[in-house]
Design an enzyme around this catalytic site. Structure first.
Site, PDB file in Angstrom:
ATOM      1  N   SER A 116       0.806  -1.218   0.000  1.00  0.00           N
ATOM      2  CA  SER A 116       0.000   0.000   0.000  1.00  0.00           C
ATOM      3  C   SER A 116       0.846   1.278   0.000  1.00  0.00           C
ATOM      4  CB  SER A 116      -0.969  -0.035   1.172  1.00  0.00           C
ATOM      5  OG  SER A 116      -1.886   1.015   1.065  1.00  0.00           O
ATOM      6  N   HIS A 117       0.694   2.069   1.047  1.00  0.00           N
ATOM      7  CA  HIS A 117       1.343   3.375   1.125  1.00  0.00           C
ATOM      8  C   HIS A 117       2.710   3.293   1.803  1.00  0.00           C
ATOM      9  CE1 HIS A 117      -1.089   2.260   4.470  1.00  0.00           C
ATOM     10  NE2 HIS A 117      -0.299   2.980   5.259  1.00  0.00           N
ATOM     11  N   ARG A 285      -5.853   4.731  -2.035  1.00  0.00           N
ATOM     12  CA  ARG A 285      -6.091   5.908  -1.183  1.00  0.00           C
ATOM     13  C   ARG A 285      -6.087   7.194  -2.003  1.00  0.00           C
ATOM     14  NH1 ARG A 285      -3.247   5.339   4.697  1.00  0.00           N
ATOM     15  NH2 ARG A 285      -3.883   3.200   5.084  1.00  0.00           N
TER      16      ARG A 285
END
Ligand code: G1P
Ligand code: ZN
Length: 546
Positions: A116-117, A285
């Site tokens: 993810s991030h 996101r």
């Protein structure tokens, strides 16, 4: 030739809420990836009960080791008897695009490679997760079974073969299994065209509207260039950091004001364009920013819920709205005004899946920069950005005007999250235990001039399947709508991360334009006092404020 390779369990292959995440060298260690992939196939089956091979989607966010891992997974899928793997070209797929492909081709699920991030690179993070045939993350029962399997594993199956050329779109054969390498962007972009008024968006850009999209050297670059620049006519160069890089160019692809500081500086500067946005490593996101104004994710969800009907895909209105418990109640006020259902779920996107599948909600969101709808079963960064653009195109107002109008209508839920990272786990656990012990004594107490109305440890019963999730975070509610929530992160990789969520409701019409940290000051002081933060953690200030 298929070989069976002897192995033994590796401790700690326990997937969290977003799959198995570890440092890249751990994943590159002997048998590490292979053991976990075999555990996935052992649990979900590469063949169905009648013996027919299954079809899976495969892709990732392009971080270091993504390409190598994809080759290994293809060989293991073939060795385990899968019929077909659909892979994004270059082994790339954003998480929402992977979710869409799983649904579009009605596959038996998919494997997504991403942390993810979290930063990527040889010394940073890597991750793998399995998504179900509905396109959403595997539920806890399934990930728990995978973990169990990793504790028992004695061998895995591997096809001995050369690498497939994943850079070439088209059909490949891998030991009798079909590998379809597909354009990672096209189907996703087509889906967006069905939801949003691309003519209105083209007219918006043709009329001189300027935007900045920061893809942070992660996976959304090719998606954003195709959709915003090629299909919608935004100026060339609208998308910055557009090429996905194995180390994200050294960027930390987490779209919040701290990490997307280049975008923030531009949007707060004199030459700011009309609209700014950023997305994370795997594209699920989003952060949106107007000229001179930051939009908190909780407010973004509320504004999108109030205005979604302006986009063709949502013109018939929303079935309901869901938010995670720590997300502010701003969206609740919109749901109540619209007379639609609203749900409060534990942290983590997987809790939205049942509500979406059952048609109970259309939009959902989390304070952690995640927003999405029933078009896929993941949160979706570019989708949120396009919905904002569609709303701006129809309302012909600035982001600031839309926010001001929203707060005047519904009141403002001031909101901030304070993260205390890398706390010793035992200290963090002790803090939460003490807080839980004190819950019964809290109601009626007055702290910082605010009366505690209720306090509990959030528990959730899934309205669709009845599953119960306990101990999802401590909530302290004050009379008047202020609130403190405390929980420990389930995704951190170092020690424990304590998240403190702070909220204060201002009904308006006065006091709607304060700085959030100022507006929240008494709530922040109350949180420190009630949780005895300094005493347990030795910290008086958070590491990250969003
Ligand atoms: C964090 C966010 C949560 C999100 C998850 C996966 O989890 O807070 O909203 O669903 O990442 O992206 P946490 O570390 O708080 O457990
Ligand atoms: Zn992500």
């Amino acid at each position: 030739m298929i070989t069976t390779i002897a192995t033994q369990p590796i401790a700690g292959q326990k997937p969290g809420t977003s799959g198995l995440r570890k440092k890249t060298p751990v994943f590159m260690g002997r048998h590490y990836l292979e053991n976990f992939v075999q555990a996935i196939f052992d649990v979900v089956g590469a063949r169905s009960e009648n013996g027919a091979g299954k079809t899976f989607v495969l892709g990732g966010d392009g971080r270091y080791f993504n390409d190598r891992a994809a080759q290994v997974i293809c060989r293991m899928a073939a060795a385990n008897g899968a019929h077909r793997v659909i892979v994004g070209q270059g082994a790339l797929l954003s998480t929402p695009a992977a979710s869409h492909l799983i649904r579009l081709h009605q596959t038996d699920g998919g494997i997504i490679l991403s942390a993810s991030h979290n930063p990527g690179g040889p010394d940073e993070d890597f991750g793998i997760k399995f998504n179900m045939p509905n396109g959403g993350p595997a539920p806890e029962g399934v990930t728990e079974a995978m973990y169990q399997r990793t504790t028992e594993i004695t061998d895995y199956k591997m096809l001995e073969a050369q690498d497939i050329d994943l850079s070439v779109i088209g059909r490949h054969d891998l030991g009798g299994m079909i590998v379809d390498v597909v354009d990672p962007v096209a189907d996703y972009a087509d889906l967006m065209e069905t939801l949003f008024d691309f003519d209105a968006l083209r007219a918006l850009f043709a009329g001189g509207f300027r935007m900045r999209m920061d893809s942070m050297c992660a996976v959304t670059g090719p998606y954003a260039v195709e959709i915003l620049e090629n299909r919608l006519g935004a100026a060339r160069g609208t998308v910055t950091h557009a090429a996905p890089l194995p180390d994200f160019g050294g960027m930390h692809p987490d779209p919040n004001p701290t990490w997307a500081h280049e975008l923030m500086a531009e949007m707060m500067g004199d030459a700011a364009p009309d609209f700014g946005a950023a997305s994370d490593g795997d594209g699920d996101r989003n952060m949106v920013v107007g000229r001179g104004v930051y939009v908190s994710p909780s407010d973004s969800l509320a504004v999108l819920a109030a205005n979604a009907h302006l986009a063709p895909g949502y013109a018939r209105g929303l079935a309901g709205v869901a938010r995670s418990m720590p997300t502010s109640a701003a969206a609740d006020r919109v749901a109540d005004a619209l007379g639609i259902a609203r749900y409060e779920t534990p942290t983590g996107w997987k809790f939205f899946g049942n509500l979406l599948d059952a048609g109970k909600v259309t939009l959902c969101g989390e304070e952690s920069f995640g927003t999405g709808s029933d078009h896929v079963r993941e949160k979706d960064g570019l989708w949120a950005i396009l919905l904002w653009l569609n709303i701006l195109a129809v309302r012909k107002q600035s982001v600031a005007e839309i926010l001001t109008d929203h707060w005047a209508t519904y009141g403002r839920n001031y909101y901030s999250r304070h993260d205390f990272e890398a706390i010793a786990s035992d200290r963090a656990e002790a803090l939460m235990a003490a807080l839980r012990d004190s819950l019964a004594s809290l109601p009626g107490q007055v702290v910082e001039g605010m009366t505690i109305a209720a306090a509990d440890d959030f528990a959730y019963t899934d309205p669709v399947d009845g599953a119960v999730s306990l101990k999802q975070g401590v909530r302290i509610l004050f009379a008047g709508g202020s609130r403190i929530v405390l929980r420990l992160s389930g995704t951190g990789t170092e020690g424990a991360t304590l998240r403190v969520y702070l909220e204060r409701y201002a009904p308006g019409p006065d006091g709607l334009d304060l700085d959030p940290q100022d507006a929240l000051a008494p709530v922040i002081r109350a949180a420190h006092a009630l949780a005895r933060l300094a005493e347990f953690t030795g910290r008086t200030e958070p590491n990250v404020v969003t």
